[in-house]
Write a protein that holds these residues in place. Structure first.
Motif, PDB file in Angstrom:
ATOM      1  N   ALA A  23      -0.389  -6.355  -5.661  1.00 42.63           N
ATOM      2  CA  ALA A  23      -1.574  -5.780  -5.655  1.00 42.63           C
ATOM      3  C   ALA A  23      -2.354  -5.914  -4.304  1.00 42.63           C
ATOM      4  O   ALA A  23      -2.456  -7.220  -3.771  1.00 42.63           O
ATOM      5  N   PRO A  24      -3.090  -5.051  -3.923  1.00 37.37           N
ATOM      6  CA  PRO A  24      -3.806  -5.252  -2.765  1.00 37.37           C
ATOM      7  C   PRO A  24      -5.140  -5.894  -3.179  1.00 37.37           C
ATOM      8  O   PRO A  24      -5.418  -6.403  -4.522  1.00 37.37           O
ATOM      9  N   LEU A  25      -5.905  -6.860  -2.225  1.00 39.41           N
ATOM     10  CA  LEU A  25      -6.819  -7.766  -3.015  1.00 39.41           C
ATOM     11  C   LEU A  25      -8.214  -7.273  -2.193  1.00 39.41           C
ATOM     12  O   LEU A  25      -8.106  -7.321  -0.772  1.00 39.41           O
ATOM     13  N   ASN A  56       0.701 -12.656  -7.433  1.00 41.18           N
ATOM     14  CA  ASN A  56       1.134 -11.254  -7.174  1.00 41.18           C
ATOM     15  C   ASN A  56       0.286 -10.368  -6.048  1.00 41.18           C
ATOM     16  O   ASN A  56       0.232  -9.142  -6.255  1.00 41.18           O
ATOM     17  N   ILE A  57      -0.455 -11.053  -5.211  1.00 39.57           N
ATOM     18  CA  ILE A  57      -1.256 -10.473  -4.374  1.00 39.57           C
ATOM     19  C   ILE A  57      -0.204 -10.150  -2.859  1.00 39.57           C
ATOM     20  O   ILE A  57       0.343 -11.108  -2.597  1.00 39.57           O
ATOM     21  N   ASP A  58      -0.666  -8.767  -2.412  1.00 45.16           N
ATOM     22  CA  ASP A  58       0.071  -8.620  -1.145  1.00 45.16           C
ATOM     23  C   ASP A  58      -0.981  -8.880   0.159  1.00 45.16           C
ATOM     24  O   ASP A  58      -1.644  -8.286   0.157  1.00 45.16           O
ATOM     25  N   ARG A  59      -0.598 -10.010   0.643  1.00 50.08           N
ATOM     26  CA  ARG A  59      -1.294 -10.521   1.502  1.00 50.08           C
ATOM     27  C   ARG A  59      -1.652  -9.755   2.919  1.00 50.08           C
ATOM     28  O   ARG A  59      -2.460 -10.009   3.780  1.00 50.08           O
ATOM     29  N   THR A  60      -0.633  -8.536   3.125  1.00 50.00           N
ATOM     30  CA  THR A  60      -1.072  -7.562   4.169  1.00 50.00           C
ATOM     31  C   THR A  60      -2.055  -6.678   3.783  1.00 50.00           C
ATOM     32  O   THR A  60      -2.368  -5.835   4.764  1.00 50.00           O
ATOM     33  N   ARG A  61      -2.524  -6.741   2.677  1.00 44.93           N
ATOM     34  CA  ARG A  61      -3.580  -5.705   2.048  1.00 44.93           C
ATOM     35  C   ARG A  61      -4.738  -6.234   1.531  1.00 44.93           C
ATOM     36  O   ARG A  61      -4.956  -6.209   0.423  1.00 44.93           O
TER      37      ARG A  61
END
Length: 526
Positions: A282-284, A350-355
């Motif tokens: 997921a985005p953060l 489950n975090i997308d560090r690119t978003r």
């Protein structure tokens, strides 16, 4: 009762300025509209600095006070000197000299003594019987972080709430028995006992003989009126105007605690993205500053946190650590290290560090600027108030003290020609090449010109930035229609940049045409 200038006199003074021109001096908020530019008590009024940092009041706010007396038959007349003296003694608990000394630290007189905060504004102390020679200090660790306090009826005990920064400023309720000089826990809350009002965190409960009547709120539970038994700590909801909102709340916010690489302890509230597939990332969205009470819109109340989570964007509200450094740059560095550590922890889940997107208000906006200039963590940002700039300085330079002392002490800044190296270090306008993220700016009318030093250059460089300014708004926006517009635009902005989502609503077509053009500019940047 006491009055200042009446509205008719204020209106005459405003009109005279309009007709004859406004004299510019250190009391005038330079850069704002000068005639009836802000709301005071529900009326558009001309404003002046009132001597408390950058807070404002109206024209004639310093007019001599007048005292009136109403007799039992409802007749009003001018108060006598004796009545004025009685009024002042009642106001200050019979100790006007002490009140003058300590009222900014919460001076309160009870039936059998005087209580106040110590010079540092934190530790709680009391003078039993009003005798300063009998001073005692509240003996528990909880007394070192007191939010508010009130005398219990009878004058033998003080009820107080204490903040726990390890739990995002959650408040607990205590009673200090002055005769035994002992403190007992009444209730350990997981949220606030002040209604979650960020700018009134010291709002207190009403204390009766056997109960405290409080506006309580937790991360997932909106404010409601509660009765808390002072003996047992038992809670009973008396009035819940937000009950429907409470039922509609999504997954509970998780208390997150961690340490930065520097060993600094942080806490925050994490809302997981809804509807996420088991193996999806997921985005953060992050907001940084204060996270006590109900997680509505973060500090400044600008970002609809629950709506973002419901839309599939995980949310982290980071509560700044206790103990503010003297120097702002030290707080900036510790904040960045805490943000980096939090992203590392959540990326392992489950975090997308690119978003990763971030929104900030006031000090939180400064943290976004510092993060953007000193890292590549962020994919999008939203500022609710301007950051420090030369325009910010010169618009307030006529104030003199205490503005200049605070600027030098906290930010190590003087006039731009006096401290050019420090301005280059922390000023967004001097680091535009290091700012790579799309920036949405939603500013109050009274402040937006302070951003022109970096907004105009970014626009000329064809950087992906957009600004919206809200008329008649002060530092903290409060008009409901403006809050809704800010909420909706922030939700759309972060879904666009973090999820590639475009709302198909026809009335938003122009918005998305602009943002798609910004995306092309972003893609074309070297």
């Amino acid at each position: 009762y006491e009055t200042g200038a009446d509205r008719e006199a204020i209106a005459r003074a405003e009109r005279e300025e309009y007709d004859r021109g406004v004299l510019i001096d250190g009391s005038v908020p330079v850069g704002r509209p000068l005639f009836r530019s802000g709301f005071i008590n529900g009326r558009l009024a001309s404003e002046r600095y009132n001597g408390q940092w950058l807070l404002t009041g109206g024209l004639l706010a310093d007019a001599p006070r007048r005292y009136k007396t109403i007799d039992p038959h409802g007749q009003t007349r001018e108060a006598t000197k004796n009545e004025i003296a009685l009024f002042e003694r009642a106001r200050h608990g019979g100790a006007p000299a002490l009140a003058e000394k300590t009222r900014l630290r919460g001076f309160q007189a009870g039936q059998d003594g005087i209580a106040f905060r110590s010079d540092d504004g934190m530790a709680l102390k009391a003078w039993p019987g009003g005798d300063s020679s009998l001073e005692i200090a509240c003996p528990a660790d909880s007394c070192a972080s007191v939010s508010w306090f009130a005398w219990a009826p009878g004058g033998k005990a003080i009820i107080f709430a204490s903040r726990d920064h390890a739990r995002t400023g959650a408040q607990s309720l205590f009673v200090w028995d002055l005769e035994k000089n002992a403190v007992r826990l009444i209730l350990a809350s997981d949220g606030g006992l002040h209604g979650g009002a960020y700018f009134h965190p010291d709002s207190r409960c009403a204390v009766t003989q056997d109960a405290a009547i409080c506006v309580a709120a937790e991360a997932n539970s909106p404010p409601r009126l509660e009765r808390i038994d002072l003996e047992t700590g038992a809670r009973r909801v008396m009035f819940h105007p937000n009950e429907a909102l409470a039922r509609a709340s999504g997954p509970p916010a998780e208390l997150l605690t961690w340490r930065s690489a520097e060993g600094i302890a942080f806490s925050g509230r994490f809302l997981p993205a809804a509807g996420l597939a088991p193996d999806a990332r997921a985005p953060l969205f992050i907001t940084y500053y204060l996270c006590a009470g109900y997680l509505r819109g973060g500090m400044g109340d600008e970002w609809p946190l629950a709506a973002l989570a419901a839309a599939g964007v995980s949310v982290l509200c980071i509560h700044k650590p206790s103990g503010e450094s003297v120097l702002a740059t030290e707080d900036y560095r510790s904040a960045l290290s805490g943000i980096e550590a939090a992203i590392d922890i959540l990326a392992a889940r489950n975090i997308d560090r690119t978003r990763v997107g971030m929104g900030g208000f006031s000090f939180g906006a400064e943290i976004i600027a510092w993060t953007a200039m000193n890292s590549d963590l962020l994919a999008a940002g939203s500022l609710a108030s301007p950051t420090l700039s030369e325009s910010y300085f010169w618009r307030r330079a006529l104030i003199g003290e205490p503005f200049e002392t605070s600027l030098r002490t906290r930010w190590e800044l003087g006039a731009p020609h006096e401290t050019p190296a420090q301005w280059r270090k922390i000023g967004l306008q001097h680091n535009l090449d290091r700012v790579r993220l799309p920036l949405l700016m939603q500013f109050p009318e009274e402040e937006y010109l302070a951003s022109i030093d970096y907004f105009a250059p970014l626009m000329r460089r064809k950087a992906p930035v957009e600004m919206h300014v809200f008329p008649h708004e002060p530092h903290y926006k409060f008009l409901p229609r403006h809050k809704r517009a800010v909420y909706e635009r922030n939700l759309d902005w972060f879904r666009f940049w973090l999820q590639d989502y475009v709302d198909p609503a026809p009335d938003k077509a122009d918005q998305y045409r602009r943002w798609k053009a910004l995306r092309k500019l972003q893609a074309a940047r070297p």
